[in-house]
Design a protein around this motif. Structure first.
Motif, PDB file in Angstrom:
ATOM      1  N   PRO B  56       0.827  -1.204   0.000  1.00 43.50           N
ATOM      2  CA  PRO B  56       0.000   0.000   0.000  1.00 43.50           C
ATOM      3  C   PRO B  56       0.865   1.259   0.000  1.00 43.50           C
ATOM      4  O   PRO B  56       1.972   1.262   0.534  1.00 43.50           O
ATOM      5  N   SER B  57       0.339   2.296  -0.604  1.00 45.17           N
ATOM      6  CA  SER B  57       1.042   3.574  -0.651  1.00 45.17           C
ATOM      7  C   SER B  57       0.061   4.647  -1.075  1.00 45.17           C
ATOM      8  O   SER B  57      -0.775   4.410  -1.948  1.00 45.17           O
ATOM      9  N   THR B  58       0.121   5.792  -0.475  1.00 46.49           N
ATOM     10  CA  THR B  58      -0.663   6.924  -0.978  1.00 46.49           C
ATOM     11  C   THR B  58       0.269   7.966  -1.575  1.00 46.49           C
ATOM     12  O   THR B  58       0.223   8.263  -2.759  1.00 46.49           O
ATOM     13  N   TYR B  62       0.733   8.221  -5.662  1.00 44.62           N
ATOM     14  CA  TYR B  62       0.004   9.279  -6.355  1.00 44.62           C
ATOM     15  C   TYR B  62       0.903  10.455  -6.729  1.00 44.62           C
ATOM     16  O   TYR B  62       0.622  11.151  -7.686  1.00 44.62           O
ATOM     17  N   ARG B 221       8.969   7.742  10.610  1.00 43.56           N
ATOM     18  CA  ARG B 221       7.725   7.099  10.990  1.00 43.56           C
ATOM     19  C   ARG B 221       7.999   5.798  11.747  1.00 43.56           C
ATOM     20  O   ARG B 221       8.856   5.002  11.339  1.00 43.56           O
ATOM     21  N   MET B 286       5.847  16.755   0.619  1.00 43.41           N
ATOM     22  CA  MET B 286       4.964  16.042  -0.332  1.00 43.41           C
ATOM     23  C   MET B 286       4.923  16.776  -1.666  1.00 43.41           C
ATOM     24  O   MET B 286       4.995  16.161  -2.729  1.00 43.41           O
ATOM     25  N   VAL B 290       6.534  15.617  -5.846  1.00 39.51           N
ATOM     26  CA  VAL B 290       6.101  15.656  -7.246  1.00 39.51           C
ATOM     27  C   VAL B 290       7.213  16.238  -8.120  1.00 39.51           C
ATOM     28  O   VAL B 290       7.529  15.692  -9.187  1.00 39.51           O
TER      29      VAL B 290
ATOM     30  N   PHE C  78      -8.496   6.815  -6.201  1.00 34.84           N
ATOM     31  CA  PHE C  78      -7.999   6.300  -4.924  1.00 34.84           C
ATOM     32  C   PHE C  78      -8.999   5.327  -4.327  1.00 34.84           C
ATOM     33  O   PHE C  78     -10.187   5.620  -4.212  1.00 34.84           O
ATOM     34  N   SER C  79      -8.529   4.138  -3.944  1.00 40.53           N
ATOM     35  CA  SER C  79      -9.353   3.210  -3.178  1.00 40.53           C
ATOM     36  C   SER C  79      -8.639   2.912  -1.873  1.00 40.53           C
ATOM     37  O   SER C  79      -7.421   2.746  -1.843  1.00 40.53           O
ATOM     38  N   SER C  83      -3.956   1.858  -0.029  1.00 41.58           N
ATOM     39  CA  SER C  83      -3.427   3.145   0.407  1.00 41.58           C
ATOM     40  C   SER C  83      -2.825   3.093   1.793  1.00 41.58           C
ATOM     41  O   SER C  83      -2.876   2.078   2.485  1.00 41.58           O
ATOM     42  N   SER C  84      -2.288   4.229   2.199  1.00 47.47           N
ATOM     43  CA  SER C  84      -1.714   4.349   3.534  1.00 47.47           C
ATOM     44  C   SER C  84      -2.784   4.379   4.614  1.00 47.47           C
ATOM     45  O   SER C  84      -2.462   4.379   5.797  1.00 47.47           O
ATOM     46  N   LYS C  87      -2.201   1.862   6.801  1.00 54.36           N
ATOM     47  CA  LYS C  87      -1.215   2.071   7.862  1.00 54.36           C
ATOM     48  C   LYS C  87      -1.784   2.970   8.956  1.00 54.36           C
ATOM     49  O   LYS C  87      -1.043   3.491   9.776  1.00 54.36           O
ATOM     50  N   GLU C  89      -3.569   5.890   8.427  1.00 54.80           N
ATOM     51  CA  GLU C  89      -3.629   7.318   8.127  1.00 54.80           C
ATOM     52  C   GLU C  89      -5.075   7.812   8.191  1.00 54.80           C
ATOM     53  O   GLU C  89      -5.991   7.158   7.691  1.00 54.80           O
ATOM     54  N   LEU C  92      -8.328  13.073   7.234  1.00 49.31           N
ATOM     55  CA  LEU C  92      -7.800  14.436   7.087  1.00 49.31           C
ATOM     56  C   LEU C  92      -6.395  14.410   6.499  1.00 49.31           C
ATOM     57  O   LEU C  92      -6.080  15.166   5.566  1.00 49.31           O
ATOM     58  N   ASP C  93      -5.542  13.542   6.997  1.00 46.24           N
ATOM     59  CA  ASP C  93      -4.170  13.496   6.480  1.00 46.24           C
ATOM     60  C   ASP C  93      -4.137  12.978   5.032  1.00 46.24           C
ATOM     61  O   ASP C  93      -3.314  13.415   4.229  1.00 46.24           O
ATOM     62  N   THR C  94      -5.046  12.072   4.712  1.00 47.39           N
ATOM     63  CA  THR C  94      -5.128  11.596   3.325  1.00 47.39           C
ATOM     64  C   THR C  94      -5.527  12.742   2.395  1.00 47.39           C
ATOM     65  O   THR C  94      -4.931  12.968   1.339  1.00 47.39           O
ATOM     66  N   LYS C  96      -5.244  15.965   2.939  1.00 50.43           N
ATOM     67  CA  LYS C  96      -4.203  16.999   2.879  1.00 50.43           C
ATOM     68  C   LYS C  96      -3.040  16.531   1.982  1.00 50.43           C
ATOM     69  O   LYS C  96      -2.366  17.353   1.346  1.00 50.43           O
ATOM     70  N   THR C  97      -2.808  15.233   1.953  1.00 52.18           N
ATOM     71  CA  THR C  97      -1.790  14.700   1.054  1.00 52.18           C
ATOM     72  C   THR C  97      -2.151  14.986  -0.398  1.00 52.18           C
ATOM     73  O   THR C  97      -1.319  15.452  -1.184  1.00 52.18           O
ATOM     74  N   PHE C  98      -3.393  14.721  -0.764  1.00 49.67           N
ATOM     75  CA  PHE C  98      -3.793  14.963  -2.153  1.00 49.67           C
ATOM     76  C   PHE C  98      -3.745  16.453  -2.486  1.00 49.67           C
ATOM     77  O   PHE C  98      -3.383  16.834  -3.597  1.00 49.67           O
ATOM     78  N   ALA C 100      -1.593  18.484  -1.155  1.00 48.33           N
ATOM     79  CA  ALA C 100      -0.168  18.825  -1.254  1.00 48.33           C
ATOM     80  C   ALA C 100       0.449  18.378  -2.577  1.00 48.33           C
ATOM     81  O   ALA C 100       1.316  19.053  -3.127  1.00 48.33           O
ATOM     82  N   ILE C 101       0.004  17.254  -3.099  1.00 42.76           N
ATOM     83  CA  ILE C 101       0.632  16.758  -4.332  1.00 42.76           C
ATOM     84  C   ILE C 101      -0.029  17.331  -5.578  1.00 42.76           C
ATOM     85  O   ILE C 101       0.331  16.968  -6.690  1.00 42.76           O
ATOM     86  N   ARG C 109     -16.308   9.804  -1.326  1.00 43.34           N
ATOM     87  CA  ARG C 109     -17.382   8.997  -0.757  1.00 43.34           C
ATOM     88  C   ARG C 109     -16.825   8.323   0.490  1.00 43.34           C
ATOM     89  O   ARG C 109     -15.736   7.740   0.468  1.00 43.34           O
TER      90      ARG C 109
END
Lengths: 302, 302, 302
Positions: B56-58, B62, B221, B286, B290, C78-79, C83-84, C87, C89, C92-94, C96-98, C100-101, C109
């Protein structure tokens, strides 16, 4: 339920090769060869194709995707596990959904034989069959044909042996029938139990007896996932008795080639060293898979 | 199995930073900085990159995808669970499949350390390592470097402490080694048990003793998924003893920054409030990911 | 936690229809109708949208994807399972990651009602709600409205009955409220236990009593996955008592239409034969879903 011949075909659909004329097969192979030699062709508007895979796949799935993107299509990649199939939605309703939201064609792989019979006549966009259970896999057959044609520039008079798990194979019947229609002489080899449904039509031989005359050794994957754990040979035992060992390969004709749809069980259907040997066309088949699928998808959309 | 130095490198591959000169690292960082500042660059033909993620990885997945699409590439997104890996296909055969169907480069994340050693020399397209087990994560290291360079415009003489679970980290060794080569002074902090393999080379200090002089606090981490449930501290206990608490942050130098590769365990490696504090560069990292990946992927394809 | 009205709205976000004026709703429907009639519009630069789906979906997910690709966007799919989030995550952090990138907007959903409340004010890109628990599903409501508007060219004075599992529905409340605001007369039908929260505001009738006067029969899906297995009717029993049977359909007004958000439980909410009958707009709704989502996503990005 109506049979296929009772339903009017949708232009560009590709379900099996059974009802396709050798002229039409040749036309597809010719277009595929053009793509293989560098032809570029793209659609000039927004068109969508949905790849609906209800079984795992690497080669078929991604070579369709490469083909589709080279044609300039938008690709919708559907996997069962993230979908409303989880809520009990039927294949037909899933397919109709993709038609409703704008898919111009569908590629479907499904574990059920002839899954397309319940769909035909109920949608108006073409389906390209990416493999149904142990039934058919027409684009795999076409890429096998393209690879043979590139090598020998004919099918007529070629000696071809299809080896292994014919009973569970998606391509054995269609390859055997089409190659015969195109003029090749097809024999079959492997455990007698796995020849059911074939040995009344095709001569069942031992690989050792036919190797010397064969132009094409077409190995089939042992589909462990379709057996119920009851295979009576060890991997090594199967390899020695029925597989293409290093020794057997040495007795093949100078120009003869090895085909295998992959993924290969290395050391079972053939010796691991043979996967990339001079006469192996296994990776060439994969490359040809993209060319064939470009031709087939273009045909579905034009 | 041959070691990397015995194999000829494929142009554009990026497996680890170990064998990369500081000149080449600087070249990549310079290109990345251009992208970060708005540079546009796209390929002018159909090129494919396959992202093969076996874990897994986000962020990594991405941000590679964003980078690749900004470069105008076609992206093939592969996840293990929908693939022929389910039928027992090996990594090597999977990789060779993607080469055969037209991928021009591969990004791979895999749970096994040095997974690429069994592939090198057997394919002719470059691999970009997106993380191997607890081995390496070169694009993460590069984005850490870019973030430090943007802040201080140099590495020479910077005081950097790497804190936490070094033993299970993909980036600790490579960051420590590269930063040292670039002239920074690197110390390490955290539980002594987690310093194995590092404490003979780098000075093991307590975070409290080094905070006053540090320019960069690089938190790692805690990879709960790589521990076997035997961590001897509670989350709160770890945070108080080894983490960056609100109190510790107040004692940092005015210009010092906080790095963390994310995902963050809020309240463990650092206080939740610090994730978005003035000196945190976590989301900047992050964003820089990119830019770095655009530079690295461009390098693989040109 | 602040309520939505305490937070300043981000331009282009779409979380619920509750706070949206009828003027703004009409504007979106007008734009959607233009798309439905063939309007083309694409962005002229690299823009990214991330579709974050924490629950299975076919219709919503892929109609968003079609809409986004027709708008010329780069789509990040993203599914949760790759994903992280695996792990640990947080959402909110997911998110904010998107951001940021480089994502310019997000479609989310999520199984939790009002998941967006913990995100609002912490990111600066718009969220389009693709469904939250049993809370809201604004694009589904909009496509229902578009379908009704195409049919009757008005809402004022229409008699509409919403039938079935209102309590677990994402669209029942928002549809009932918005249709009422737009001038329609809304009644509700179905098991009394499933009317909780609605029967103080809307008249609870039997389907038989209201059918003769209804312009729109809006059926809701029985969300077996949200019940705990305790449904007290058999499927056939529910169908006979509360469903749209073949007999009931015959008593509907000549111009009346049937809506259902799908996936349909054939033979439960309505007779299987009615899914594609003349007055069914079920596949029209799906088609309209793309038009509505093009309007909504365009609104988020311009």
């Amino acid at each position: 339920m109506m049979t296929m011949t009772e339903q009017e075909a949708i232009k560009g659909e590709l379900l099996t090769l059974e009802t396709m004329s050798t002229v039409e097969i040749s036309t597809i192979l010719q277009e595929a060869e053009h793509f293989a030699q560098g032809k570029q062709w793209k659609v000039d508007k927004d068109l969508f194709i949905a790849n609906l895979f209800f079984e795992p796949s690497t080669r078929t799935r991604y070579s369709f995707e490469v083909a589709e993107k080279l044609l300039g299509l938008h690709v919708l990649s559907f996997s069962e596990e993230n979908s409303s199939v989880q809520k009990g939605e039927s294949l037909l309703d899933t397919v109709k959904t993709f038609e409703a939201i704008g898919a111009n064609a569908l590629v479907i792989r499904h574990p059920e034989n002839n899954y397309f019979k319940e769909i035909r006549g109920k949608i108006s966009i073409p389906i390209i069959n990416g493999g149904d259970g142990s039934g058919h896999h027409p684009t795999q057959s076409l890429l096998d044909l393209l690879t043979i044609q590139q090598e020998f520039e004919r099918f007529s008079g070629l000696n071809i042996v299809i080896v292994g798990d014919l009973r569970h194979s998606r391509v054995a019947r269609s390859n055997a029938d089409v190659l015969t229609r195109l003029g090749a002489k097809v024999k079959i080899a492997g455990p007698r139990e796995w020849m059911a449904g074939f040995d009344t039509t095709y001569e069942h031989v031992s690989l050792d007896d036919t190797l010397l005359e064969c132009d094409v050794v077409m190995l089939l994957r042992i589909q462990h996932e379709r057996h119920d754990g009851s295979m009576e040979w060890s991997k090594e035992g199967y390899h020695q008795q029925f597989g293409l060992t290093l020794e057997r390969e040495k007795r093949m004709k100078k120009e003869a080639i090895i085909l295998h749809p992959a993924p290969v069980n290395r050391g079972v259907e053939l010796a691991s060293e043979l996967v990339e040997c001079d006469r192996s066309r296994i990776f060439k088949q994969m490359k040809n898979g993209v060319a064939v699928r470009r031709a087939v998808v273009k045909r579905a959309l034009t």
